[in-house]
Design an enzyme around this catalytic site. Structure first.
Site, PDB file in Angstrom:
ATOM      1  N   PHE A  74       0.835  -1.203   0.000  1.00  0.00           N
ATOM      2  CA  PHE A  74       0.000   0.000   0.000  1.00  0.00           C
ATOM      3  C   PHE A  74       0.864   1.244   0.000  1.00  0.00           C
ATOM      4  O   PHE A  74       1.809   1.353   0.784  1.00  0.00           O
ATOM      5  CB  PHE A  74      -0.897   0.050   1.245  1.00  0.00           C
ATOM      6  CG  PHE A  74      -1.882  -1.073   1.358  1.00  0.00           C
ATOM      7  CD1 PHE A  74      -3.171  -0.935   0.869  1.00  0.00           C
ATOM      8  CD2 PHE A  74      -1.525  -2.269   1.963  1.00  0.00           C
ATOM      9  CE1 PHE A  74      -4.092  -1.964   0.984  1.00  0.00           C
ATOM     10  CE2 PHE A  74      -2.435  -3.309   2.086  1.00  0.00           C
ATOM     11  CZ  PHE A  74      -3.723  -3.149   1.593  1.00  0.00           C
ATOM     12  N   ASP A  75       0.527   2.186  -0.865  1.00  0.00           N
ATOM     13  CA  ASP A  75       1.095   3.527  -0.728  1.00  0.00           C
ATOM     14  C   ASP A  75       0.487   4.140   0.538  1.00  0.00           C
ATOM     15  O   ASP A  75      -0.612   3.755   0.952  1.00  0.00           O
ATOM     16  CB  ASP A  75       0.738   4.358  -1.961  1.00  0.00           C
ATOM     17  CG  ASP A  75       1.242   5.783  -1.851  1.00  0.00           C
ATOM     18  OD1 ASP A  75       2.427   5.969  -1.523  1.00  0.00           O
ATOM     19  OD2 ASP A  75       0.435   6.696  -2.077  1.00  0.00           O
ATOM     20  N   LYS A  76       1.174   5.081   1.161  1.00  0.00           N
ATOM     21  CA  LYS A  76       0.656   5.673   2.396  1.00  0.00           C
ATOM     22  C   LYS A  76      -0.322   6.813   2.134  1.00  0.00           C
ATOM     23  O   LYS A  76      -1.516   6.705   2.399  1.00  0.00           O
ATOM     24  CB  LYS A  76       1.800   6.176   3.288  1.00  0.00           C
ATOM     25  CG  LYS A  76       1.313   6.797   4.610  1.00  0.00           C
ATOM     26  CD  LYS A  76       2.456   7.331   5.445  1.00  0.00           C
ATOM     27  CE  LYS A  76       2.973   8.659   4.936  1.00  0.00           C
ATOM     28  NZ  LYS A  76       2.045   9.795   5.137  1.00  0.00           N
TER      29      LYS A  76
END
Length: 814
Positions: A503-505
Site C-alpha cells: 500500500f502507498d501511504k
C-alpha cells in the site's frame, strides 16, 4: 501460441518534441514492468520522421488497448496510423466468437482481434493497410450485422463510451434463429421417431423427418465448422459433424439427429444464459438518463444528454438521476453514488465557492463538489456545471472498459484454448484408430465405427470452451456493479491468487488531507516570512502535502499578502522548486538537501527535522536562495475504516501487507501501527518503490495499491496494479489493472473476495468439463451409446454456464 508483436509508435506529445522528455521516460518505466512486455526502447528521430517508441510485446498477455491506455495516461497518444474499433454484436456462443476473432486476425493490417460470447468485438488495426469500413464489411460477410463502432474508433488515443447501439440480429434469420432451428430439429426428430416406432408407414416418411432434423440441427454447426476449417482449425463443431455423419453412415439416423438436436439446443440455451451476464453489463449503460434539463440563454430546455456541452448548467430535481459529470454550482443534497462507485452510503454534496476557479481545474476539486452521471440525487434540488461530455463521463468509461475487458483473456482461458487446439486433433486421431478396432478384437466393422463415433461425441470439449469465459464475464460484470473496474480475465484471476499487498501511504492508507501541526523557523526568520514563501510556491502544486501547506498556511497568515511565484518545477519524489522575488526556492524532504549539488542543511535545521520525525510528523524544509527559512511539520490521519479493511483482507488469506512510503521511516511506522500493519518501508523514492515491488514479486504474487499516476511505475511492476478513487481521475482509471471507483479501501476486500470466488468457479468448471470427458471417453470405448454420451456431454456444458452465472449474485460480507 500467440505470436509476439513489435509495435513502433510515433511519440505524439502536446508541445513536446524531445524523445527524452519526462513523459516518455514515465511511459517507458510503466511499460517495462508489465508482464507480457519483452522490450521497450526509443528509436531516435531521423530523416524527418518523429521518434519511435518501440514496444515488443505478447498481445495474449498485454493487449494493445492496455498499451493505448498507458500511453494516454502518460500524456502521449498513439499515432493516427493505428485504429481501435469496438463493435457490439449478437454472438451466439464462445466457439462462434473464436471463429470471428480468427477470421479477423487473418485479415491484412489487423494487429489484434478478439471477440467474446457477450457480443463485444475489438480490433486493433493499421490504417495504412485496412480501414474500419472494410472490417465492418468483413463482419457483414460473416453474416453478422455490426452495430456502429464505439466513437473512439475515429479518435485514436481517445475513448468513447463503448455504448454503441446493440444490433441483436443474427444475420437475416433473427435473434432467436439457433433456438428456433434447434426446436424444429427436435420436433422433426420426435415425429420421425413416433412414425418409425408406432405407425405403419413407408420407410421414406420417417427418413424424411430425420433428414429434416439433420438439416435444421446441423445448419449453424456446419457453418461454424466450414469457417474453422478455412482457418485450418479443428473445433468442437467438426467433431460433432463427423459423429453425426458417422451415425448416418450406420443408418442410425435417430441417434445422429439426437446428437445434432442436443448440441444445437445446448448452445442455444448457452446463448440465452450468457445473455443474462451480458444484460448485467448493458444495464450499466442504461443508468444515465436520456435527457437533461439545461439552462441556456435564461430558458430551461430539455435536451438529449448527447447534446450537453462542457460548461452547460443542468438542473437536477430531487430523486432524479444525474445526466452528466460535473460540479455543483447551486444547492446542497446527498447523492447515491453506488451505481458508479459502489459506495453504500449517500455522499453529501455542496456548491463550490467560486465556479470560475473550479472551472480551471475540475479534476482537482474536493469530492464534496464533484458528481457523476448515473448517480441518484437525494432530497435537495441542485444545479451542476457539466465538465465532461456524455461519451467521456466516468460511467461511460466504465461501460466501455468493462465491455473491452470481456475480450481480454485470463491465463486459464489461454491455457484451455491451447489445450483444445491439441486435444481436438488428438480426439480425431483416437477415433481413427478405433475405426480399426475390429482388426484387433472380434467384432464387426459396424460396431467399431459406432464406438469411434461415440468417442467423438464424448470427447468434444464443449464445456471446456465456455468454462472460463462465462465465469470471467460474470465476475467482471459483478465487480463493475460493485464499483470495481477489472480490466480483463488476467487481472481478475491474478487478484484472487494474491498472497501479498503493498500500500502507498498518502491518500491510500491515510485520508490524504494532512494538516500543518508545527512551523519551525531558522534563527533570524519569522514564521510569516517562512509561510509566505511556502504558500506562494505550494499553491502551484496539486500534491496533497502542497495543498495542505497552501490551505493551512493562508489561514495562519490571515490578510497578509502572498508573493508571486513562477518557474515552478516538480522534483519527483523529493520536492519542488520555484522562483520567488528573484530567488530560487526549494521545498522538500530533508534528503533533497545535500544531494545533486544542493548544499546540505544547517545543523540546527537537521536537529529540528529529527525532532519532528520522532513525533511522527511528515516534514518539508523551505530554503530561499542559500538561506534555510525553516521546516513545516504535517500530520496525516489514517483513513476511517482502513484498519477494518485490512483485517478483512487478512481473513481472506492475504498473508503479508506492507506500507511503502516516501516519508521518513519513523513517520511510516507511526501510521502503520495505527492501521494495524506491522511492516512499513519508508524513505523510498519512486524508483525505490519499483525495486521494492520487484523484490516482493520475486517471492510472491503482489498487488500495489495507490491513488494516482505517481504510483504508476510501482503498479506496473506488481502482479496487479490497483488504484483508488478512479471515478474522479481519467489518468488513474487508465493506468491500473483494477480500479476502485470509490475513494474507499472497503471496496478492496470485496474485489479480492469476488476474485477468489471467480477463481474457484473457474477451477470447478474446468474440473467438471475435463472430468466429464475423462469419464465418458473410456465409457464409450467400453460400450456406452451415443445417446447417453450426448446427454452427459450437453448437461456438463449447461452446468458450467449456470455455475458461472452464480457470480452475478455474489454478496459482499461487509
Amino acid at each position: 501460441m500467440t505470436d509476439k508483436l513489435r509495435l513502433d509508435i510515433p511519440i505524439l506529445l502536446p508541445e513536446v518534441h524531445d524523445a527524452a522528455d519526462a513523459c516518455v521516460a514515465r511511459l517507458i518505466s510503466q511499460l517495462r514492468g508489465r508482464e507480457g512486455v519483452e522490450k521497450v526502447h526509443v528509436a531516435a528521430a531521423s530523416g524527418g520522421e518523429p521518434a519511435q517508441l518501440c514496444v515488443h510485446y505478447d498481445p495474449a498477455v498485454l493487449p494493445l488497448p492496455r498499451i493505448r491506455e498507458l500511453v494516454t495516461a502518460a500524456g502521449a497518444r498513439i499515432a493516427e496510423r493505428y485504429g481501435h474499433a469496438v463493435w457490439q454484436l449478437d454472438i451466439p456462443h464462445e466457439r462462434r466468437a473464436r471463429t470471428i476473432a480468427g477470421k479477423l486476425r487473418a485479415l491484412p493490417g489487423v494487429l489484434e482481434a478478439e471477440a467474446s460470447a457477450a457480443g463485444t468485438v475489438r480490433v486493433e488495426f493499421d490504417r495504412s493497410l485496412t480501414s474500419e469500413a472494410s472490417l465492418s464489411r468483413e463482419l457483414e460477410r460473416m453474416r453478422i450485422a455490426a452495430a456502429e463502432p464505439s466513437r473512439h474508433a475515429h479518435q485514436p488515443g481517445k475513448h468513447g463510451a463503448g455504448e454503441a447501439g446493440h444490433d441483436h440480429e443474427t444475420g437475416p434469420l433473427g435473434p432467436n434463429a439457433e433456438l428456433i432451428f434447434a426446436l424444429t430439429c427436435g420436433g422433426l426428430l420426435a415425429c420421425g421417431y413416433v412414425i418409425e416406432r408406432f405407425l405403419a408407414a413407408p420407410a421414406w416418411l420417417p427418413f424424411g423427418f430425420y433428414l429434416g432434423a439433420y438439416i435444421f440441427g446441423g445448419f449453424f454447426t456446419l457453418r461454424e465448422a466450414i469457417d474453422n476449417l478455412r482457418l485450418k482449425r479443428f473445433e468442437i463443431d467438426t467433431l460433432t459433424l463427423v459423429a453425426a455423419a458417422g451415425a448416418a453412415a450406420l443408418s442410425k439416423w435417430t441417434e445422429g439427429a439426437l446428437l445434432l438436436f442436443l448440441f444445437s439446443l445446448g448452445h442455444a440455451l448457452e446463448h440465452y444464459a450468457m445473455g443474462r451476464a451480458k444484460r448485467a453489463i448493458e444495464a450499466l449503460a442504461e443508468l444515465a438518463p436520456r435527457t437533461a434539463l439545461v439552462r441556456r440563454g435564461g430558458d430551461l430546455r430539455e435536451v438529449p444528454v448527447e447534446e450537453l456541452a462542457i460548461g452547460d448548467v443542468v438542473i437536477v430535481k430531487p430523486d432524479a438521476r444525474l445526466p452528466a459529470d460535473g460540479f455543483v454550482v447551486v444547492g446542497e443534497s446527498s447523492v447515491n453514488q453506488a451505481p458508479v462507485t459502489g459506495e453504500s452510503i449517500p455522499a453529501d454534496k455542496q456548491a463550490v465557492t467560486d465556479a470560475a476557479i473550479a472551472r480551471t481545474n475540475p479534476d482537482g476539486l474536493e469530492a464534496t463538489h464533484r458528481v457523476f452521471a448515473g448517480t441518484i440525487n437525494g432530497s435537495g434540488a441542485i444545479e451542476i456545471e457539466v465538465t465532461r461530455k456524455s461519451t467521456d463521463s466516468a460511467l461511460a468509461k466504465v461501460v466501455r472498459m468493462v465491455s473491452e475487458a470481456e475480450t481480454q483473456k485470463s491465463p486459464t482461458q489461454r491455457f484451455t484454448e491451447k489445450f483444445e487446439r491439441l486435444f481436438v486433433p488428438g480426439v480425431l486421431s483416437l477415433a481413427g484408430l478405433l475405426l480399426f478396432a475390429w482388426v484387433v478384437i472380434d467384432e464387426p466393422f459396424r460396431d467399431s465405427f459406432y464406438r469411434a463415433m461415440a468417442v467423438l461425441v464424448a470427447a468434444s470439449p464443449c464445456a471446456l470452451a465456455i468454462a472460463t469465459p462465462s465465469a470471467v464475464l460474470s465476475g467482471v460484470a459483478r465487480a463493475a456493479r460493485g464499483g470495481v473496474l477489472v480490466k480483463g480475465g488476467g487481472p481478475l484471476e491474478n487478484l484472487g491468487s494474491l498472497s501479498a499487498i503493498a500500500f502507498d501511504k498518502t491518500g491510500t492508507l491515510t485520508a490524504g488531507k494532512p494538516r500543518i501541526t508545527d512551523v519551525v523557523t531558522a534563527p533570524g526568520v519569522g514564521e510569516k516570512e517562512l509561510l509566505m514563501v511556502a504558500v506562494a510556491v505550494e499553491s502551484l502544486s496539486d500534491h496533497p502535502l502542497a495543498r495542505a501547506i497552501a490551505r493551512d498556511g493562508r489561514q495562519r497568515l490571515g490578510e497578509d499578502p502572498v508573493p508571486h511565484a513562477s518557474d515552478f518545477e516538480s522534483l519527483t519524489g523529493r520536492g519542488v522548486a520555484a522562483n520567488v522575488n528573484g530567488d530560487t526556492v526549494l521545498i522538500g524532504k530533508a534528503e533533497l538537501f545535500g544531494a545533486r549539488d544542493i548544499p546540505p542543511l544547517s545543523t540546527p535545521m537537521q536537529d529540528a527535522i529529527a525532532s519532528l520525525r520522532e513525533g511522527g510528523r511528515t516534514t518539508m524544509v523551505v530554503r530561499q536562495g542559500s538561506r534555510d527559512l525553516g521546516a513545516i511539520g504535517l500530520m496525516d490521519t489514517p483513513r476511517e475504516g482502513a484498519k477494518a479493511a485490512l483485517a478483512r483482507l487478512r481473513a481472506l488469506g492475504i498473508r503479508r501487507m506492507i506500507m511503502i512510503s516516501g516519508d521518513h521511516q519513523k513517520v511510516a511506522e507511526a501510521i502503520a501501527r495505527q492501521v494495524g500493519l506491522n511492516e512499513a518501508w519508508g524513505d523510498l523514492m519512486p524508483e525505490d518503490k519499483v525495486e521494492a515491488i520487484k523484490r516482493l514479486r520475486a517471492v510472491a504474487k503482489v498487488a500495489m495499491v495507490g491513488d494516482g499516476v505517481n504510483d504508476a511505475p510501482a503498479m506496473a511492476n506488481a502482479t496487479v496494479g490497483i488504484v483508488m478513487g478512479a471515478a474522479g481521475s481519467d489518468v488513474a482509471m487508465e493506468t491500473a489493472d483494477v480500479a476502485l471507483m470509490a475513494d474507499d479501501l472497503a471496496n478492496l476486500p470485496f474485489a479480492v473476495g469476488l476474485s477468489r470466488t471467480t477463481r474457484s468457479v473457474i477451477l470447478q468448471n474446468v474440473f467438471v468439463s475435463l472430468g466429464v470427458v475423462a469419464l465418458l471417453v473410456p465409457a464409450t470405448i467400453f460400450g456406452l451409446g451415443i445417446g447417453p454420451a450426448i446427454a452427459a456431454h450437453e448437461g456438463s456444458t449447461l452446468l458450467v454456464v449456470f455455475n458461472a452465472l452464480r457470480l452475478l449474485a455474489y454478496r459482499d460480507d461487509r
